[in-house]
Scaffold this active site. Structure first.
Site, mmCIF file in Angstrom:
data_model
loop_
_atom_site.group_PDB
_atom_site.id
_atom_site.type_symbol
_atom_site.label_atom_id
_atom_site.label_comp_id
_atom_site.label_asym_id
_atom_site.label_seq_id
_atom_site.Cartn_x
_atom_site.Cartn_y
_atom_site.Cartn_z
ATOM 1 N N HIS A 140 14.666 4.615 20.895
ATOM 2 C CA HIS A 140 15.248 3.861 19.763
ATOM 3 C C HIS A 140 14.269 2.804 19.246
ATOM 4 O O HIS A 140 14.694 1.801 18.672
ATOM 5 C CB HIS A 140 16.565 3.170 20.155
ATOM 6 C CG HIS A 140 17.520 4.045 20.904
ATOM 7 N ND1 HIS A 140 18.490 4.797 20.280
ATOM 8 C CD2 HIS A 140 17.630 4.319 22.225
ATOM 9 C CE1 HIS A 140 19.174 5.483 21.191
ATOM 10 N NE2 HIS A 140 18.656 5.211 22.380
ATOM 11 N N SER A 261 -6.831 -4.585 0.734
ATOM 12 C CA SER A 261 -5.992 -4.830 -0.434
ATOM 13 C C SER A 261 -6.845 -5.524 -1.483
ATOM 14 O O SER A 261 -7.740 -6.305 -1.151
ATOM 15 C CB SER A 261 -4.811 -5.712 -0.032
ATOM 16 O OG SER A 261 -4.359 -6.436 -1.148
ATOM 17 N N LYS A 267 -5.694 -7.977 4.678
ATOM 18 C CA LYS A 267 -5.035 -6.700 4.952
ATOM 19 C C LYS A 267 -5.993 -5.550 5.209
ATOM 20 O O LYS A 267 -7.091 -5.491 4.693
ATOM 21 C CB LYS A 267 -4.101 -6.345 3.791
ATOM 22 C CG LYS A 267 -2.883 -7.252 3.795
ATOM 23 C CD LYS A 267 -1.854 -6.808 2.811
ATOM 24 C CE LYS A 267 -1.173 -5.531 3.253
ATOM 25 N NZ LYS A 267 -0.230 -5.079 2.243
ATOM 26 N N GLU A 274 -0.658 6.947 6.220
ATOM 27 C CA GLU A 274 0.489 7.047 5.308
ATOM 28 C C GLU A 274 0.432 8.334 4.487
ATOM 29 O O GLU A 274 1.459 8.966 4.214
ATOM 30 C CB GLU A 274 0.525 5.837 4.372
ATOM 31 C CG GLU A 274 0.838 4.545 5.106
ATOM 32 C CD GLU A 274 0.604 3.333 4.218
ATOM 33 O OE1 GLU A 274 1.595 2.704 3.826
ATOM 34 O OE2 GLU A 274 -0.555 3.016 3.912
#
Ligand code: ARG
Length: 445
Positions: A140, A261, A267, A274
């Site tokens: 979980h 970024s 970042k 992704e």
């Protein structure tokens, strides 16, 4: 009509397979005395010349010529004249396209297998390096029990092992030649289908001409295997996305597979991971597209089937990129063993070990042990410390049957080492599986 009918914009990818199948066909026609040796020689030379031209200049699309088969034949007529027309004896574009496409899909299966073997090697190498690295194991996405990072990586090795076996199954099943099924019913010419099958490295000819020209199971098998494979890749990609996020900080993704970024200099975005996650949607979409295309088609060939190629080509490109990206990420990612251990130690992840100890050493029924463990965890939470930081007095205040031996099971190392059942996370067990994997991959250990 011209535009809706044409497949050349995408089936030109099949030019090598089309020429290869035609060379096999014309050689057989000559051997069988169906075409004169002299004519066959002209056709063979012409086909070889076309291969050189396409290799050098690519295929120039002409929508009037519909597909790759007509492009090759039209060019052959320009080169050798009317004798070109003999090539199409005892075949049809229906068995021709079924053959070409099978050859193409077979190669795609081999390429997937090859690329997946490289991914497995990367996984095994990193698993070996990190057999003793401890991380929180999750259920979980909640800290459950500590595990070896090597064990976690080897879970993906197993998924990829099944992916490769799915591609291998599919390849074995599809390796029959439809060439000679002709339009749908076979042919009256005395062809030798065994011969063309073996020239094209098929195990033999297909048994039913109607099925031969209308079957696209091989493409569906490929797409289904590709879907399941990309599903595994997307799960691994998702782990990297989570692990790379600042609150986790389990990994530092390699520069080569992340981007900065444009406005937030701190970042490092996991774009490649992704996209692998995203590509799974497109690959599953390609699989669905062909399932729906084939659904309800009566025998034998229908033009709907021309739509079989774009989804397969797309899935192949996306899968190749996804495997390559995950292989690179696995090979180059920096794992933070320290951070993983710190979180493994903070999540009361040895609570089960404590409960097991009560059962084993204090001979309590598991339910009672579970209850006592709950009280101990609540106390540790209250004190804001780990289970191993509690004192013996604190333990005994909860239950007198607890003695100092309990500390031997509270560390994450002891917990991981104790799970030595076959396939368990104990580093020695992990190394057993790594050794097996290395030998299966033909790698030195
Ligand atoms: N372009 C067609 C395809 O890709 C080739 C077969 C055409 N056969 C036919 N009977 N029109 O499926």
């Amino acid at each position: 009509m011209r535009e809706i009918n044409a497949s050349i914009p995408f089936d030109k990818k099949l030019w090598q397979h089309d020429i290869r199948a035609s060379l096999a066909h014309v050689a057989m026609l000559a051997d069988q005395g169906i075409v004169e040796a002299e004519d066959a020689k002209k056709i063979v030379d012409g086909l070889n010349q076309i291969a050189q031209e396409f290799e050098k200049d690519g295929v120039t699309e002409n929508l009037d010529l519909e597909d790759i088969h007509m492009h090759v034949e039209a060019r052959l007529s320009e080169i050798v004249g009317p004798v070109a027309g003999r090539l199409h004896t005892a075949r049809s574009r229906n068995d021709q396209v079924a053959t070409d496409f099978r050859l193409w899909v077979r190669e795609a299966m081999d390429m997937a297998d090859h690329a997946l073997a490289a991914l497995q090697k990367a996984l095994v190498d990193r698993a070996e390096e990190h057999a003793d690295t401890i991380m929180p194991g999750f259920t979980h996405l909640q800290s459950a029990q500590p595990v070896s990072l090597g064990h976690h990586l080897m879970a993906y090795y197993e998924m990829v092992r099944r992916d490769r076996s799915r591609f291998a199954d599919a390849r074995r099943r599809m390796n029959e030649s439809p060439l000679g099924a002709a339009a749908l019913a076979g042919t009256g010419f005395p062809i030798d289908r065994d011969k063309t099958a073996s020239t094209l490295d098929f195990d033999g000819p297909t048994a039913n001409s109607l099925d031969s020209v209308s079957d696209r199971d091989f493409a569906l098998d490929y797409l289904m295997a590709a879907t399941q494979c990309s599903l595994h890749l997307s799960r691994l990609a998702e782990e990297f996305v989570i692990w790379a996020s600042q609150p986790f900080s389990f990994v530092k993704l390699p520069d080569s597979f992340s981007t900065g970024s444009s406005i937030m200099p701190q970042k490092r975005n996991p774009d490649a991971a992704e996209l692998v996650r995203g590509h799974c949607g497109r690959i599953a979409g390609a699989m669905t597209a062909l399932v729906i295309t084939m659904k309800g088609l009566p025998l034998a060939y229908s033009k709907d089937m021309q739509d079989d190629k774009p989804p397969v080509f797309e899935a192949h490109d996306l899968l190749g990129l996804s495997i390559a990206a995950m292989t690179g990420m696995v090979a180059e990612v920096e794992f933070s063993g320290q951070r993983m251990r710190a979180l493994a130690e903070s999540g009361y992840s040895t609570a089960t070990d404590f409960a097991d100890w009560l059962v084993r050493e204090a001979k309590l029924p598991f339910r009672e042990a579970h209850h006592i463990t709950g009280a101990v965890v609540a106390l540790a939470e209250d004190q804001n410390c780990s289970l191993a930081d509690l004192t013996l007095e604190q333990f005994q205040a909860i239950d007198k049957r607890i003695d100092s031996d309990v500390f031997s099971v509270l560390s994450v190392d002891a917990s991981v080492a104790s799970r030595s059942s076959y396939g368990g996370t104990a580093p020695d067990q992990v190394r057993v599986q790594i050794a097996k994997a290395r030998s299966a991959l033909g790698l030195e250990s």
